[in-house]
Design a protein around this motif. Structure first.
Motif, PDB file in Angstrom:
ATOM      1  N   PRO A  69       0.991  -1.379   0.160  1.00 45.33           N
ATOM      2  CA  PRO A  69      -0.049   0.051  -0.030  1.00 45.33           C
ATOM      3  C   PRO A  69       0.875   1.324   0.141  1.00 45.33           C
ATOM      4  O   PRO A  69       0.525   2.262  -0.681  1.00 45.33           O
ATOM      5  N   ILE A  70       2.038   1.344   0.943  1.00 43.21           N
ATOM      6  CA  ILE A  70       2.688   2.544   0.705  1.00 43.21           C
ATOM      7  C   ILE A  70       3.531   2.773  -0.594  1.00 43.21           C
ATOM      8  O   ILE A  70       3.705   3.935  -1.145  1.00 43.21           O
ATOM      9  N   GLU A  71       3.697   1.704  -1.494  1.00 48.87           N
ATOM     10  CA  GLU A  71       4.426   1.777  -2.585  1.00 48.87           C
ATOM     11  C   GLU A  71       3.521   2.592  -3.547  1.00 48.87           C
ATOM     12  O   GLU A  71       3.840   3.736  -4.282  1.00 48.87           O
ATOM     13  N   VAL A  72       1.891   1.876  -3.673  1.00 50.41           N
ATOM     14  CA  VAL A  72       1.117   2.625  -4.361  1.00 50.41           C
ATOM     15  C   VAL A  72       0.976   4.082  -4.014  1.00 50.41           C
ATOM     16  O   VAL A  72       0.929   4.740  -5.039  1.00 50.41           O
ATOM     17  N   LYS A  73       0.791   4.445  -2.578  1.00 50.03           N
ATOM     18  CA  LYS A  73       0.535   5.761  -2.301  1.00 50.03           C
ATOM     19  C   LYS A  73       1.612   6.807  -2.628  1.00 50.03           C
ATOM     20  O   LYS A  73       1.474   7.964  -3.179  1.00 50.03           O
ATOM     21  N   PHE A  74       3.135   6.073  -2.574  1.00 51.05           N
ATOM     22  CA  PHE A  74       4.146   6.976  -2.765  1.00 51.05           C
ATOM     23  C   PHE A  74       3.993   7.320  -4.420  1.00 51.05           C
ATOM     24  O   PHE A  74       4.234   8.519  -4.701  1.00 51.05           O
ATOM     25  N   VAL A  75       3.818   6.506  -5.256  1.00 51.76           N
ATOM     26  CA  VAL A  75       3.962   6.688  -6.547  1.00 51.76           C
ATOM     27  C   VAL A  75       2.640   7.609  -7.172  1.00 51.76           C
ATOM     28  O   VAL A  75       2.777   8.511  -7.960  1.00 51.76           O
ATOM     29  N   LEU A  85      13.694  21.747 -12.599  1.00 46.22           N
ATOM     30  CA  LEU A  85      14.572  21.114 -13.477  1.00 46.22           C
ATOM     31  C   LEU A  85      14.736  22.146 -14.475  1.00 46.22           C
ATOM     32  O   LEU A  85      13.830  22.438 -15.242  1.00 46.22           O
ATOM     33  N   THR A  86      15.949  22.711 -14.324  1.00 47.31           N
ATOM     34  CA  THR A  86      16.281  23.821 -15.384  1.00 47.31           C
ATOM     35  C   THR A  86      16.460  23.019 -16.592  1.00 47.31           C
ATOM     36  O   THR A  86      16.943  22.028 -16.675  1.00 47.31           O
ATOM     37  N   ASP A  87      16.069  23.748 -17.646  1.00 43.23           N
ATOM     38  CA  ASP A  87      16.305  23.013 -19.062  1.00 43.23           C
ATOM     39  C   ASP A  87      15.289  22.224 -19.546  1.00 43.23           C
ATOM     40  O   ASP A  87      15.341  21.707 -20.543  1.00 43.23           O
ATOM     41  N   PHE A  88      14.292  21.723 -18.543  1.00 37.00           N
ATOM     42  CA  PHE A  88      13.440  20.835 -18.993  1.00 37.00           C
ATOM     43  C   PHE A  88      12.092  21.351 -18.433  1.00 37.00           C
ATOM     44  O   PHE A  88      11.957  21.796 -17.345  1.00 37.00           O
ATOM     45  N   GLU A  89      11.071  20.505 -18.767  1.00 34.21           N
ATOM     46  CA  GLU A  89       9.594  20.631 -18.469  1.00 34.21           C
ATOM     47  C   GLU A  89       8.790  19.240 -18.597  1.00 34.21           C
ATOM     48  O   GLU A  89       9.187  18.508 -19.457  1.00 34.21           O
ATOM     49  N   ILE A  90       8.316  19.010 -17.690  1.00 37.69           N
ATOM     50  CA  ILE A  90       7.775  17.746 -17.426  1.00 37.69           C
ATOM     51  C   ILE A  90       6.404  17.840 -18.174  1.00 37.69           C
ATOM     52  O   ILE A  90       5.417  18.768 -17.709  1.00 37.69           O
ATOM     53  N   VAL A  91       6.031  17.170 -19.196  1.00 35.96           N
ATOM     54  CA  VAL A  91       4.877  17.255 -19.893  1.00 35.96           C
ATOM     55  C   VAL A  91       3.836  16.371 -19.702  1.00 35.96           C
ATOM     56  O   VAL A  91       2.626  16.589 -19.952  1.00 35.96           O
ATOM     57  N   ASP A  92       4.439  15.092 -18.975  1.00 30.99           N
ATOM     58  CA  ASP A  92       3.309  13.944 -18.781  1.00 30.99           C
ATOM     59  C   ASP A  92       3.990  13.176 -17.594  1.00 30.99           C
ATOM     60  O   ASP A  92       5.117  13.025 -17.370  1.00 30.99           O
ATOM     61  N   VAL A  93       3.021  12.455 -17.022  1.00 33.50           N
ATOM     62  CA  VAL A  93       3.510  11.664 -15.889  1.00 33.50           C
ATOM     63  C   VAL A  93       2.579  10.274 -16.144  1.00 33.50           C
ATOM     64  O   VAL A  93       1.365  10.573 -15.805  1.00 33.50           O
ATOM     65  N   GLN A  94       2.942   9.233 -16.384  1.00 33.25           N
ATOM     66  CA  GLN A  94       2.261   8.021 -16.490  1.00 33.25           C
ATOM     67  C   GLN A  94       2.513   7.138 -15.351  1.00 33.25           C
ATOM     68  O   GLN A  94       3.767   6.807 -14.929  1.00 33.25           O
ATOM     69  N   THR A  95       1.559   6.501 -14.710  1.00 31.34           N
ATOM     70  CA  THR A  95       1.746   5.522 -13.503  1.00 31.34           C
ATOM     71  C   THR A  95       1.156   4.126 -13.670  1.00 31.34           C
ATOM     72  O   THR A  95       0.406   3.968 -14.518  1.00 31.34           O
ATOM     73  N   ASN A  96       1.943   3.012 -13.154  1.00 33.20           N
ATOM     74  CA  ASN A  96       1.352   1.773 -13.137  1.00 33.20           C
ATOM     75  C   ASN A  96       1.573   1.397 -11.874  1.00 33.20           C
ATOM     76  O   ASN A  96       2.685   1.008 -11.294  1.00 33.20           O
ATOM     77  N   ILE A  97       0.559   1.435 -11.186  1.00 33.00           N
ATOM     78  CA  ILE A  97       0.464   0.814  -9.504  1.00 33.00           C
ATOM     79  C   ILE A  97       0.224  -0.600  -9.428  1.00 33.00           C
ATOM     80  O   ILE A  97       0.314  -1.130  -8.251  1.00 33.00           O
ATOM     81  N   ARG A  98      -0.078  -1.371 -10.508  1.00 35.20           N
ATOM     82  CA  ARG A  98      -0.483  -2.725 -10.491  1.00 35.20           C
ATOM     83  C   ARG A  98       0.742  -3.712 -10.453  1.00 35.20           C
ATOM     84  O   ARG A  98       0.761  -4.767 -10.207  1.00 35.20           O
ATOM     85  N   LEU A  99       1.782  -3.062 -10.896  1.00 33.68           N
ATOM     86  CA  LEU A  99       3.056  -3.687 -10.850  1.00 33.68           C
ATOM     87  C   LEU A  99       3.450  -4.080  -9.548  1.00 33.68           C
ATOM     88  O   LEU A  99       3.272  -3.475  -8.446  1.00 33.68           O
ATOM     89  N   GLU A 159       6.412   7.272 -14.689  1.00 31.86           N
ATOM     90  CA  GLU A 159       7.207   7.567 -15.792  1.00 31.86           C
ATOM     91  C   GLU A 159       7.222   9.058 -16.289  1.00 31.86           C
ATOM     92  O   GLU A 159       5.967   9.089 -16.547  1.00 31.86           O
ATOM     93  N   PHE A 160       8.022   9.767 -16.114  1.00 29.42           N
ATOM     94  CA  PHE A 160       8.105  11.189 -16.398  1.00 29.42           C
ATOM     95  C   PHE A 160       8.585  11.377 -17.652  1.00 29.42           C
ATOM     96  O   PHE A 160       9.646  10.847 -18.060  1.00 29.42           O
TER      97      PHE A 160
END
Length: 72
Positions: free
Chosen positions: A10-16, A30-44, A50-51
């Motif tokens: 449960p703590i792994e899932v909440k942390f992600v 993050l200078t010089d970078f922009e995060i455009v998307d974050v995908q998660t997979n909490i079933r693993l 993934e940023f």
């Protein structure tokens, strides 16, 4: 609290899930970078976040954070 299930725990899932909500704060540091998307997979067994980043040259990059809880 004793962890009874590590696949995933449960703590792994909440942390992600928390990492995903911090997209703007992390991107601001993050200078010089922009995060455009974050995908998660909490079933693993070890959930991932993934940023997807874009640099100043409009090139894309992916960074994967895998969360692993060590046994209590």
């Amino acid at each position: 609290m004793k962890t009874k299930d590590y696949n995933p725990s449960p703590i792994e899932v909440k942390f992600v899930e928390a990492l995903k909500t911090l997209k703007s704060e992390i991107s601001g540091k993050l200078t010089d970078f922009e995060i455009v998307d974050v995908q998660t997979n909490i079933r693993l067994d070890n959930p991932i976040a993934e940023f997807r980043l874009k640099d100043k040259d409009d090139d894309f990059h992916s960074l994967v954070v895998r969360v692993i809880q060590k046994p209590d």
